[in-house]
Design a protein around this motif. Structure first.
Motif, short mmCIF file in Angstrom:
data_model
loop_
_atom_site.label_atom_id
_atom_site.label_comp_id
_atom_site.label_asym_id
_atom_site.label_seq_id
_atom_site.Cartn_x
_atom_site.Cartn_y
_atom_site.Cartn_z
N ARG A 39 0.18 15.62 -7.97
CA ARG A 39 -0.84 16.67 -7.84
C ARG A 39 -2.14 16.03 -7.37
NH1 ARG A 39 1.49 17.06 -12.78
NH2 ARG A 39 2.89 18.81 -13.18
N TRP A 40 -2.73 16.62 -6.35
CA TRP A 40 -4.04 16.16 -5.86
C TRP A 40 -5.05 17.26 -6.11
CZ3 TRP A 40 -6.08 11.69 -4.03
CH2 TRP A 40 -7.29 11.76 -3.33
N THR A 41 -6.01 16.97 -6.98
CA THR A 41 -7.01 17.96 -7.36
C THR A 41 -8.38 17.31 -7.38
OG1 THR A 41 -5.37 19.06 -8.77
CG2 THR A 41 -7.68 19.68 -9.08
N GLU A 42 -9.29 17.80 -6.57
CA GLU A 42 -10.67 17.32 -6.54
C GLU A 42 -10.75 15.80 -6.44
OE1 GLU A 42 -12.50 19.00 -9.96
OE2 GLU A 42 -12.69 21.00 -9.07
N GLY A 43 -9.94 15.25 -5.53
CA GLY A 43 -10.00 13.81 -5.28
C GLY A 43 -9.27 12.95 -6.27
N GLU A 44 -8.53 13.55 -7.19
CA GLU A 44 -7.77 12.81 -8.20
C GLU A 44 -6.28 13.07 -8.02
OE1 GLU A 44 -8.93 10.72 -10.57
OE2 GLU A 44 -11.02 10.96 -9.91
N ALA A 45 -5.48 12.00 -8.12
CA ALA A 45 -4.02 12.12 -8.02
C ALA A 45 -3.41 11.92 -9.40
CB ALA A 45 -3.47 11.08 -7.05
N ARG A 46 -2.44 12.77 -9.72
CA ARG A 46 -1.72 12.63 -10.99
C ARG A 46 -0.22 12.77 -10.73
NH1 ARG A 46 -0.58 16.15 -15.55
NH2 ARG A 46 -1.69 17.84 -14.52
N LEU A 47 0.54 11.74 -11.13
CA LEU A 47 1.99 11.72 -10.92
C LEU A 47 2.70 12.20 -12.17
CD1 LEU A 47 4.40 10.88 -9.09
CD2 LEU A 47 4.23 8.60 -10.13
N ASP A 48 3.69 13.09 -11.97
CA ASP A 48 4.44 13.64 -13.09
C ASP A 48 5.89 13.85 -12.64
OD1 ASP A 48 5.02 14.60 -15.60
OD2 ASP A 48 3.61 16.27 -15.51
N ARG A 49 6.75 14.25 -13.55
CA ARG A 49 8.14 14.59 -13.23
C ARG A 49 8.42 16.02 -13.67
NH1 ARG A 49 11.69 10.03 -12.80
NH2 ARG A 49 10.44 8.28 -12.10
N PHE A 50 9.02 16.80 -12.78
CA PHE A 50 9.46 18.13 -13.19
C PHE A 50 10.92 18.11 -13.62
CE2 PHE A 50 10.58 18.04 -8.69
CZ PHE A 50 11.81 18.67 -8.64
N ASP B 33 0.81 -1.22 0.00
CA ASP B 33 0.00 0.00 0.00
C ASP B 33 0.84 1.27 0.00
OD1 ASP B 33 -2.39 -1.31 -0.08
OD2 ASP B 33 -2.87 -1.08 2.05
N VAL B 34 2.16 1.14 0.05
CA VAL B 34 3.05 2.30 0.14
C VAL B 34 3.79 2.50 -1.17
CG1 VAL B 34 5.06 3.29 1.31
CG2 VAL B 34 3.31 2.09 2.63
N GLU B 35 3.79 3.73 -1.67
CA GLU B 35 4.53 4.08 -2.88
C GLU B 35 5.63 5.08 -2.51
OE1 GLU B 35 3.89 2.45 -5.52
OE2 GLU B 35 1.94 1.63 -4.95
N ILE B 36 6.65 5.12 -3.33
CA ILE B 36 7.76 6.05 -3.13
C ILE B 36 7.71 7.09 -4.25
CG2 ILE B 36 10.26 6.31 -2.93
CD1 ILE B 36 10.40 3.35 -2.10
N LEU B 37 7.57 8.36 -3.89
CA LEU B 37 7.58 9.41 -4.91
C LEU B 37 8.96 9.41 -5.57
CD1 LEU B 37 5.70 11.68 -5.98
CD2 LEU B 37 7.00 13.26 -4.55
N PRO B 38 9.03 9.30 -6.89
CA PRO B 38 10.34 9.19 -7.55
C PRO B 38 11.11 10.51 -7.49
CG PRO B 38 8.60 9.35 -9.19
CD PRO B 38 7.92 9.22 -7.85
N PRO B 39 12.44 10.45 -7.62
CA PRO B 39 13.24 11.68 -7.69
C PRO B 39 12.71 12.59 -8.81
CG PRO B 39 14.66 9.78 -7.45
CD PRO B 39 13.28 9.24 -7.68
N GLY B 40 12.67 13.88 -8.52
CA GLY B 40 12.14 14.82 -9.51
C GLY B 40 10.65 14.67 -9.73
N GLY B 41 9.97 13.99 -8.80
CA GLY B 41 8.55 13.72 -8.98
C GLY B 41 7.67 14.77 -8.33
N VAL B 42 6.47 14.92 -8.89
CA VAL B 42 5.46 15.78 -8.30
C VAL B 42 4.13 15.05 -8.41
CG1 VAL B 42 5.25 17.05 -10.50
CG2 VAL B 42 4.29 18.01 -8.40
#
Length: 608
Positions: free
Chosen positions: A204-215, A193-202
């Motif tokens: 975003r949590w908006t209106e109950g939705e999560a979106r993973l991206d890299r900056f 149940d645990v995830e690791i945010l990747p290096p350079g990762g962001v």
């Protein structure tokens, strides 16, 4: 340096306090929490800059954004000046305040502007959006969970598991990776149940939705830029000295981890030239034939540092389970214990240390890299190489040891591993895995109840591909993870001047012959007049196969007993027994396997 935590959703009484309690060791100087719009933030502070101010979670002067932040922003003075020129007003001299004000000015463009080590949660108090952000190279950890459709996050996986939706159910394939490689190569956590945010990762949590991206993502090596070695050395010196200078900024006592090698020698050299106050150097004594204490003491005298030597005793092995337990994901390496003790002793005198972590990854210092490069270049005769594999098993171990650049004997198991590497010549994925593993695939099938490892995807064995693999995986998930967790267990901030995007980007164009084997770094050290430039590489190795074998055997009796094996139902008892017999015969790789197995059981006892 601090600890952060939080969750999204209806308030759960006592939850944020329970999460803070799990990260308090990361920030013993203060704590706080803040809730708005269903987003609950927690924080535990280790005060390094402006200790009297900067309590968190912190809201910017305009009230729009609130942040819970862990780390240090080294270009804070530069960015602060830019923001003040834009009309933003700072109320503290703490770098935390930069984040809400910088986001107000530049939005997500702020993230790539940051030079430092950081992980933070940023809440928009106007519309309830949330950003989770981790630094470019993964120096600081950030874990999250979306279990049950709810978002929770923290600097520690243990804090996450205080959330009722986050279970401690295990990932069998991650356990398998750990036992074969001593760390989880895929970048996943042992808890499903645990995830690791990747290096350079962001995230975003908006209106109950999560979106993973890299900056930010690491670029691969480009065409070499031809320049004289002295010119390359001059460029590296500028970037590395600037990194050290920036990382000396603190309002508390500073120290340095100093071995006798070139990595820490360069950091010490630049620190001595730029430090405003006298530093204290800490050296770990391995007590074996390659002990570097004398060389480190000589450097400390030359640099004008106070010097402390930390040694290991037989009784210290009683602390090994505690050291392993402080890791959010296990690392199956005996050096966890001396690193844990070195950090503990340093924390008695200072709150910040500079370390040499990252030099091997930036300057291609690992012994397996040229071996894989050569085998890849011989791909056209891979069939012939495979035919040679049985002959390797017949060679005397003593003869092969001359080709094995390490302070321990290759041993029979190591000889077999070399033969297995030749046996898979031409298959890049299997070659990379076998060169990195402490057990081959066939041995893994015997060692555990988890079945054989999955097929290996094709790998890029060019120098660019190998360094990219190190940067994406080994560097953040083993080297930096281990140092962060073991230092923060004692409320000590460890800074890593080699691990910067400026140095990484500079070295992308360095010719292969200078990039490989720390050739360029040694050239820089030589031009600086450092004797360490001429010393052969000595790995940080705890000789549990020889000097500390009785202590390893005692740990095995406790953590690899038949009862313990039955309780966890992961390891094969017969394989453990064979490994113990091989340890008694002095087999180096057997000691590594046993340390990994002991570490797994000790970690599971502490976390499940």
């Amino acid at each position: 340096m601090c600890g952060i935590c939080g969750y999204v959703g209806a308030e759960r009484p006592g939850l944020i306090q329970a999460m803070i309690a799990e990260i308090r060791h990361r920030g013993p100087d203060g704590e706080g929490c803040d809730s708005a719009l269903g987003i609950h933030l927690g924080h535990a502070r280790l005060a390094i800059l402006d200790p009297s101010h900067g309590a968190q979670p912190l809201t910017g002067a305009d009230g729009r954004y609130t942040v819970s932040y862990n780390g240090e922003i080294y270009n804070y003075p530069d960015l602060r000046r830019e923001l003040e020129a834009l009309g933003h007003r700072f109320e503290t001299t703490c770098d935390t305040e930069l984040l809400p004000l910088g986001f107000a000015a530049w939005g997500e463009g702020l993230f790539a502007r940051l030079d430092g080590m950081f992980a933070f949660a940023l809440r928009d108090n106007a519309d309830g959006r949330l950003w989770l952000v981790r630094d470019q190279l993964g120096i600081k950890p950030l874990y999250y969970s979306l279990a049950g459709g709810e978002l929770a996050f923290a600097s520690s996986a243990r804090a996450l598991t205080r959330h009722p939706q986050v279970s401690r159910r295990l990932r069998p394939d991650a356990i398998q990776e750990f036992l074969q490689f001593r760390w989880v190569r895929s970048g996943r956590h042992l808890f499903s149940d645990v995830e690791i945010l990747p290096p350079g990762g962001v995230l975003r949590w908006t209106e109950g939705e999560a979106r993973l991206d890299r900056f930010w993502t690491p670029a691969r090596r480009g065409p070499a830029r031809n320049a004289l070695p002295r010119d390359w050395a001059a460029e590296v010196e500028l970037v590395l000295e600037d990194s050290v200078r920036r990382q000396l900024r603190a309002d508390v006592a500073l120290g340095i981890f100093l071995s006798g090698g070139v990595d820490s020698a360069m950091i010490g050299h630049y620190a001595a030239r730029n430090a405003a106050n006298r530093l204290t150097a800490f050296t770990f004594s391995t007590g074996d034939r390659v002990d570097e204490t004398a060389q480190a003491a000589a450097m400390a005298r030359d640099f004008g540092f106070d010097h402390r030597v930390v040694s290991l005793t037989a009784s210290d092995f009683a602390d090994f389970p505690q050291a392993v337990a402080c890791l959010d994901n296990p690392v199956g390496d005996a050096v966890v214990l001396p690193t844990w003790k070195l950090c503990r002793e340093a924390a008695r005198e200072v709150k910040v240390v500079l370390t040499g972590e990252g030099a091997d990854e930036m300057f291609a210092g690992y012994a397996h890299l040229p071996i894989l490069r050569k085998l890849d270049q011989l791909g056209s005769v891979a069939g012939v190489l495979r035919l040679l594999a049985p002959l390797i098993r017949l060679m005397p171990v003593g003869l092969l040891n001359h080709l094995f650049d390490y302070q321990a004997s290759l041993g029979r198991l190591g000889r077999d591993a070399a033969a297995e590497l030749l046996a898979v010549a031409g298959d890049s994925g299997k070659m990379l895995a076998r060169a990195s593993a402490i057990m081959g695939d066939a041995e893994m099938a015997q060692a555990t109840t988890l079945g054989p490892p999955p097929p290996r995807p094709k790998a890029d064995l060019s120098l660019g591909g190998l360094l990219l693999d190190l940067t994406r995986g080994w560097l953040p998930e083993e080297i930096l993870h281990k140092m962060d967790q073991l230092s923060m267990a004692h409320g000590l901030e460890a800074r890593v001047p080699y691990v910067t995007t400026a140095l990484y980007d500079l070295l992308l164009r360095c010719p292969d012959q200078m990039a490989m084997g720390k050739t360029l770094l040694r050239h820089v050290a030589s031009q600086s007049g450092l004797a360490a430039a001429r010393r052969r590489k000595v790995a940080f190795h705890l000789p549990v196969e020889t000097l500390w074998r009785p202590q390893l055997e005692e740990m095995c009796r406790e953590y690899l007993s038949p009862a313990m094996i039955r309780r966890h139902a992961i390891l094969n008892e017969a394989f453990v027994g064979r490994s113990l017999s091989l340890l008694k015969a002095g087999e180096f790789l057997a000691s590594k396997r046993l340390v990994a197995m002991v570490s797994l059981h000790a970690w599971l006892d502490a976390h499940t």
